[in-house]
Design a protein around this motif. Structure first.
Motif, PDB file in Angstrom:
ATOM      1  N   ALA A  42     -11.628   7.680  -7.927  1.00  0.00           N
ATOM      2  CA  ALA A  42     -10.014   8.166  -7.708  1.00  0.00           C
ATOM      3  C   ALA A  42      -8.970   7.627  -9.195  1.00  0.00           C
ATOM      4  N   THR A  43      -8.614   8.758  -9.836  1.00  0.00           N
ATOM      5  CA  THR A  43      -8.191   7.693 -11.398  1.00  0.00           C
ATOM      6  C   THR A  43      -6.423   8.153 -10.400  1.00  0.00           C
ATOM      7  N   LEU A  44      -5.463   6.558 -11.093  1.00  0.00           N
ATOM      8  CA  LEU A  44      -3.995   6.610 -10.617  1.00  0.00           C
ATOM      9  C   LEU A  44      -3.850   6.188 -11.831  1.00  0.00           C
ATOM     10  N   THR A  45      -2.618   6.343 -12.739  1.00  0.00           N
ATOM     11  CA  THR A  45      -1.688   5.550 -13.674  1.00  0.00           C
ATOM     12  C   THR A  45      -1.456   4.356 -12.453  1.00  0.00           C
ATOM     13  N   ALA A  46      -0.081   3.953 -13.870  1.00  0.00           N
ATOM     14  CA  ALA A  46       0.255   2.417 -13.437  1.00  0.00           C
ATOM     15  C   ALA A  46       1.350   2.599 -12.684  1.00  0.00           C
ATOM     16  N   ASN A  47       1.761   3.919 -12.480  1.00  0.00           N
ATOM     17  CA  ASN A  47       3.106   3.675 -11.747  1.00  0.00           C
ATOM     18  C   ASN A  47       2.760   4.421 -10.688  1.00  0.00           C
ATOM     19  N   ARG A  48       1.534   4.240 -10.362  1.00  0.00           N
ATOM     20  CA  ARG A  48       0.709   4.836  -8.600  1.00  0.00           C
ATOM     21  C   ARG A  48       0.715   6.206  -8.779  1.00  0.00           C
ATOM     22  N   LYS A  49       1.125   6.833  -8.827  1.00  0.00           N
ATOM     23  CA  LYS A  49       0.706   8.142  -9.145  1.00  0.00           C
ATOM     24  C   LYS A  49      -0.633   8.607  -9.453  1.00  0.00           C
ATOM     25  N   VAL A  50      -0.974   9.408  -8.131  1.00  0.00           N
ATOM     26  CA  VAL A  50      -2.865   9.935  -8.063  1.00  0.00           C
ATOM     27  C   VAL A  50      -2.909  11.181  -9.404  1.00  0.00           C
ATOM     28  N   LYS A  51      -4.352  10.562  -9.995  1.00  0.00           N
ATOM     29  CA  LYS A  51      -4.625  11.800 -11.147  1.00  0.00           C
ATOM     30  C   LYS A  51      -5.676  13.153 -10.886  1.00  0.00           C
ATOM     31  N   SER A  52      -6.373  12.233 -10.247  1.00  0.00           N
ATOM     32  CA  SER A  52      -7.885  12.797  -9.887  1.00  0.00           C
ATOM     33  C   SER A  52      -8.700  11.926  -9.040  1.00  0.00           C
ATOM     34  N   ILE A  71      -9.890   6.168   1.920  1.00  0.00           N
ATOM     35  CA  ILE A  71      -8.539   4.752   2.296  1.00  0.00           C
ATOM     36  C   ILE A  71      -8.832   3.289   1.313  1.00  0.00           C
ATOM     37  N   LEU A  72     -10.689   3.151   1.307  1.00  0.00           N
ATOM     38  CA  LEU A  72     -10.905   2.413   0.908  1.00  0.00           C
ATOM     39  C   LEU A  72     -10.431   2.423  -0.417  1.00  0.00           C
ATOM     40  N   VAL A  73     -10.849   3.349  -0.937  1.00  0.00           N
ATOM     41  CA  VAL A  73     -11.062   3.824  -2.723  1.00  0.00           C
ATOM     42  C   VAL A  73      -9.840   3.862  -2.965  1.00  0.00           C
ATOM     43  N   MET A  74      -8.562   4.263  -2.276  1.00  0.00           N
ATOM     44  CA  MET A  74      -7.472   4.498  -2.498  1.00  0.00           C
ATOM     45  C   MET A  74      -7.018   3.343  -2.605  1.00  0.00           C
ATOM     46  N   ASN A  75      -6.688   3.047  -1.549  1.00  0.00           N
ATOM     47  CA  ASN A  75      -5.881   1.361  -1.159  1.00  0.00           C
ATOM     48  C   ASN A  75      -6.547   0.166  -2.333  1.00  0.00           C
ATOM     49  N   LYS A  76      -8.249  -0.056  -2.313  1.00  0.00           N
ATOM     50  CA  LYS A  76      -8.153  -0.573  -4.154  1.00  0.00           C
ATOM     51  C   LYS A  76      -7.564   0.260  -5.007  1.00  0.00           C
ATOM     52  N   ALA A  77      -7.185   1.697  -5.594  1.00  0.00           N
ATOM     53  CA  ALA A  77      -6.982   1.268  -6.381  1.00  0.00           C
ATOM     54  C   ALA A  77      -5.434   1.277  -6.487  1.00  0.00           C
ATOM     55  N   ILE A  78      -4.528   2.238  -5.596  1.00  0.00           N
ATOM     56  CA  ILE A  78      -3.066   1.705  -5.739  1.00  0.00           C
ATOM     57  C   ILE A  78      -3.143   0.038  -6.026  1.00  0.00           C
ATOM     58  N   GLU A  79      -3.648  -1.260  -5.483  1.00  0.00           N
ATOM     59  CA  GLU A  79      -3.576  -2.460  -5.706  1.00  0.00           C
ATOM     60  C   GLU A  79      -3.899  -2.728  -7.022  1.00  0.00           C
ATOM     61  N   LYS A  80      -4.868  -2.284  -7.517  1.00  0.00           N
ATOM     62  CA  LYS A  80      -4.932  -2.556  -9.099  1.00  0.00           C
ATOM     63  C   LYS A  80      -3.865  -2.272  -9.669  1.00  0.00           C
ATOM     64  N   ALA A  81      -3.025  -0.784  -9.581  1.00  0.00           N
ATOM     65  CA  ALA A  81      -2.280  -0.052 -10.311  1.00  0.00           C
ATOM     66  C   ALA A  81      -1.286  -0.399  -9.869  1.00  0.00           C
ATOM     67  N   THR A  82      -0.780  -1.820  -9.182  1.00  0.00           N
ATOM     68  CA  THR A  82       0.662  -3.046  -9.123  1.00  0.00           C
ATOM     69  C   THR A  82       0.438  -3.034  -9.232  1.00  0.00           C
TER      70      THR A  82
END
Length: 107
Positions: A42-52, A71-82
């Motif tokens: 998963a790729t998110l922006t640092a503003n927590r918007k999913v890009k891919s 769930i696992l990957v998105m939660n980790k990505a959201i935490e990093k972006a936050t």
């Protein structure tokens, strides 16, 4: 004293503008995360918007496993972006705060 207030107001307005510019820039900062085995990315922006989101075909055979991976990957990505988002915005806010007595909680 009036000049001090005007100076502080100008500094606050400048800081607000820098915060808005930082928020726009964070739309271009990409955070990549993947499962341990690389089957889901998963790729998110640092503003927590999913890009891919990229899903390996093998995960399409097991709905529950796919859900768990998401769930696992998105939660980790959201935490990093936050973390990136908060650190960037805090740095701008801290740098731009005028020296107001009793308001040193941002330093």
């Amino acid at each position: 004293m009036f000049g001090d207030i005007m100076g502080m107001m100008g500094k606050l307005k400048e800081t607000q503008q820098k915060i808005e510019e930082t928020k726009k820039r964070l739309d271009t900062v990409l955070i990549d995360e993947q499962s341990n085995d690389g089957l889901l990315k998963a790729t998110l922006t640092a503003n927590r918007k999913v890009k891919s989101i990229t899903i390996d075909d093998s995960l399409l055979e097991d709905k529950e496993q796919l859900e768990d991976y998401l769930i696992l990957v998105m939660n980790k990505a959201i935490e990093k972006a936050t973390n990136v988002n908060e650190a960037e915005l805090a740095a701008v806010a801290k740098d731009g705060m005028p020296n107001i007595p009793g308001m040193d909680m941002f330093k």
